[in-house]
Each structure stands twice: as C-alpha cells, then as structure tokens.
Design an enzyme around this catalytic site. Structure first.
Site, PDB file in Angstrom:
ATOM      1  N   ALA A 122       0.802  -1.220   0.000  1.00  0.00           N
ATOM      2  CA  ALA A 122       0.000   0.000   0.000  1.00  0.00           C
ATOM      3  C   ALA A 122       0.832   1.267   0.000  1.00  0.00           C
ATOM      4  O   ALA A 122       0.295   2.372   0.097  1.00  0.00           O
ATOM      5  CB  ALA A 122      -0.914   0.009   1.223  1.00  0.00           C
ATOM      6  N   ASN A 188       1.693  -3.973   8.001  1.00  0.00           N
ATOM      7  CA  ASN A 188       2.721  -4.493   7.119  1.00  0.00           C
ATOM      8  C   ASN A 188       3.511  -3.364   6.464  1.00  0.00           C
ATOM      9  O   ASN A 188       4.703  -3.502   6.180  1.00  0.00           O
ATOM     10  CB  ASN A 188       2.094  -5.383   6.039  1.00  0.00           C
ATOM     11  CG  ASN A 188       1.698  -6.738   6.574  1.00  0.00           C
ATOM     12  OD1 ASN A 188       2.472  -7.398   7.261  1.00  0.00           O
ATOM     13  ND2 ASN A 188       0.482  -7.159   6.278  1.00  0.00           N
ATOM     14  N   HIS A 218      -1.194   6.908   4.215  1.00  0.00           N
ATOM     15  CA  HIS A 218       0.170   6.577   4.619  1.00  0.00           C
ATOM     16  C   HIS A 218       1.052   7.782   4.329  1.00  0.00           C
ATOM     17  O   HIS A 218       1.136   8.239   3.183  1.00  0.00           O
ATOM     18  CB  HIS A 218       0.684   5.362   3.837  1.00  0.00           C
ATOM     19  CG  HIS A 218      -0.267   4.201   3.847  1.00  0.00           C
ATOM     20  ND1 HIS A 218      -0.330   3.306   4.889  1.00  0.00           N
ATOM     21  CD2 HIS A 218      -1.197   3.807   2.950  1.00  0.00           C
ATOM     22  CE1 HIS A 218      -1.259   2.396   4.627  1.00  0.00           C
ATOM     23  NE2 HIS A 218      -1.802   2.689   3.457  1.00  0.00           N
TER      24      HIS A 218
END
Length: 266
Positions: A122, A188, A218
């Site tokens: 991601a 992760n 993020h």
C-alpha cells in the site's frame, strides 16, 4: 511460456490476485495452485490446483511461492520453500520484524539460491527510501491514518465504542518492529518502510485512527544528507477488508510480473 504460482493461503487478497492473474492479457501466462485451509466458493473463484500439504505444493514445482496467510505461515512454511529452491514473495511483511526468524529466512534463501522478496503493497516511494539507505543521519517517520472501521476490534478491546469516537486517536507511537509485531494485520507497511531504509528500530511509527477520513492514508517523511522527502498516499480500503488498502492486491500482481519480466524500470 507459463509460470507456476503457488499461494500459501487463499483469503480475499489472494483471491483478488488469482483472479487478476487468470484474466485479460495475463490469462494463460500463469498456472495457479494453493495450499489453504479453506477454498473460495462461487462462480468467480479462479481455477486452482489444491494441495493438502507443503510437500505436495513443492512437488508441483512452483516458479514462485506467494505467502498470503499470516506471520505464522511465513515462519513455519517459507524456509522450506526457499531451501528447496523456490523463491518466496512474502505479503505478511510484519513477520520479518522478528529478527531471529528473518535471519533464518535469509539463510534459507542463500541455501536455496533464490530470493526472498516483499511487494510494495500500500506504500509508495520505496525507490527513494532504498536510495538513501545507509546515509549517515537518515531519519524515517511513517504515519498510518485509517478510518474507524479498520480498528473496531482494537477500539473495543480498549473499551471505546467505535461510534463514539469524535476526534483522531493515537493508538501507537514507537518503532517499526514493535508496531509490526503488535498489529500483524494492520501494519505491514511499517515493516516494508523499515526494511527498505533505516531498519526496524530506527524507523519511527505513528498509528492514528481518525473518524474524519474515509481512506487508508500513509505518510512517509525522510530526512537525510541527500535531501528531504514527504509523501502522502491515500488508498481506498478494500471492499472486503477495511484493514487493507484496495491497491494491495494489484501491488502483489505487479511484484509477481516483475519476478518474470525481461525489462524493469528499477
């Protein structure tokens, strides 16, 4: 020419990957198999060879093993795949936050003469992180900001009703190793960022649950002698698993294709 891809685990992400590898221009390029406790149902389930145990999967002769199950599956099954000469793509990247297990996996890869790899998943900017790795004084900060649905279980464990949350709440602040091992299904990305650059202890992680956001955000901040980077990526949550960004399955597909590519943009 076709390639054999063996999945360990066949959850929602692995199913999305398998469907993508079986359709469109990729149809016929990949032959798929899986070792999994459960099998997907319905007419959209991709065609797979099913294996009862790891020995049967390895005897099938996969060109690549894709772990898509859990940290425990990485630790228990990936070393044997690597030692047998089968490259492994790990999607439960947090498993590599365990230093002893990571060392054992690397030793197995060396013994088998193959690679242990992880997808970008991601997150973006991994090329920059790898470029500044090893520079004196490099500092990396990663922030995960996700909506309430991604953290319902954790909030309930803390005695917080998800619907009552009105302001952003910091769930965790610490290093990447602790983050990845504490939240194996959610962080992760923290492990991936750390592995790409500064390492587990030197990568600062902040985890925020935010009722005002709808996507999984993020943010990576890097300071080094070579310059500074701040990048923010907002991904839509997977329709089947809000803890995971929708783009993750496509990132795994891309990593699989890169494994067998004759041309790469590095």
């Amino acid at each position: 020419m076709s390639f054999r891809i063996a999945f360990i685990g066949m959850g929602t992400i692995a199913q999305d990957v398998a469907r993508a590898l079986s359709s469109g221009q990729r149809a016929g390029r990949y032959v798929l198999g899986a070792l999994s406790r459960s099998r997907p149902e319905g007419g959209e389930a991709p065609a797979l060879a099913w294996f009862e145990d790891l020995d049967a999967l390895l005897a099938w002769g996969p060109d690549l093993v894709v772990e898509a199950a859990s940290q425990e599956a990485v630790w228990a099954l990936a070393p044997a795949c690597l030692r047998a000469g089968h490259p492994v793509l790990v999607t439960s990247v947090g498993a590599l936050a365990d230093a002893d297990q990571f060392a054992a996996l690397q030793a197995a890869a060396v013994a088998g003469g193959v690679t242990l790899s992880v997808p970008a998943g991601a997150v973006a900017a991994l090329d920059y992180l790898q470029a500044v790795r090893g520079q004196d004084g490099v500092k990396v900060m990663y922030e995960s900001r996700k909506p309430v649905d991604a953290w319902r279980d954790e909030l309930a464990m803390r005695g917080i009703a998800p619907e009552s949350l009105q302001e952003p709440l910091v769930l965790f602040q610490g290093n990447a190793r602790d983050a990845a091992l504490r939240y194996p299904k959610n962080l992760n990305v923290a492990a991936t960022v750390a592995l790409a650059c500064a390492g587990m202890e030197a990568t600062e992680v902040r985890v925020v649950v935010d009722p005002a956001v709808t996507g999984n955000t993020h943010t990576i901040t890097v300071h080094s002698p070579l310059g500074e980077l701040r990048t923010t990526l907002t991904n839509q949550p997977s329709p089947t698993n809000p803890k995971t960004s929708w783009v993750v399955a496509q990132s795994i597909v891309s990593a699989i294709e890169r494994q067998f590519a004759c041309f790469l943009v590095a």
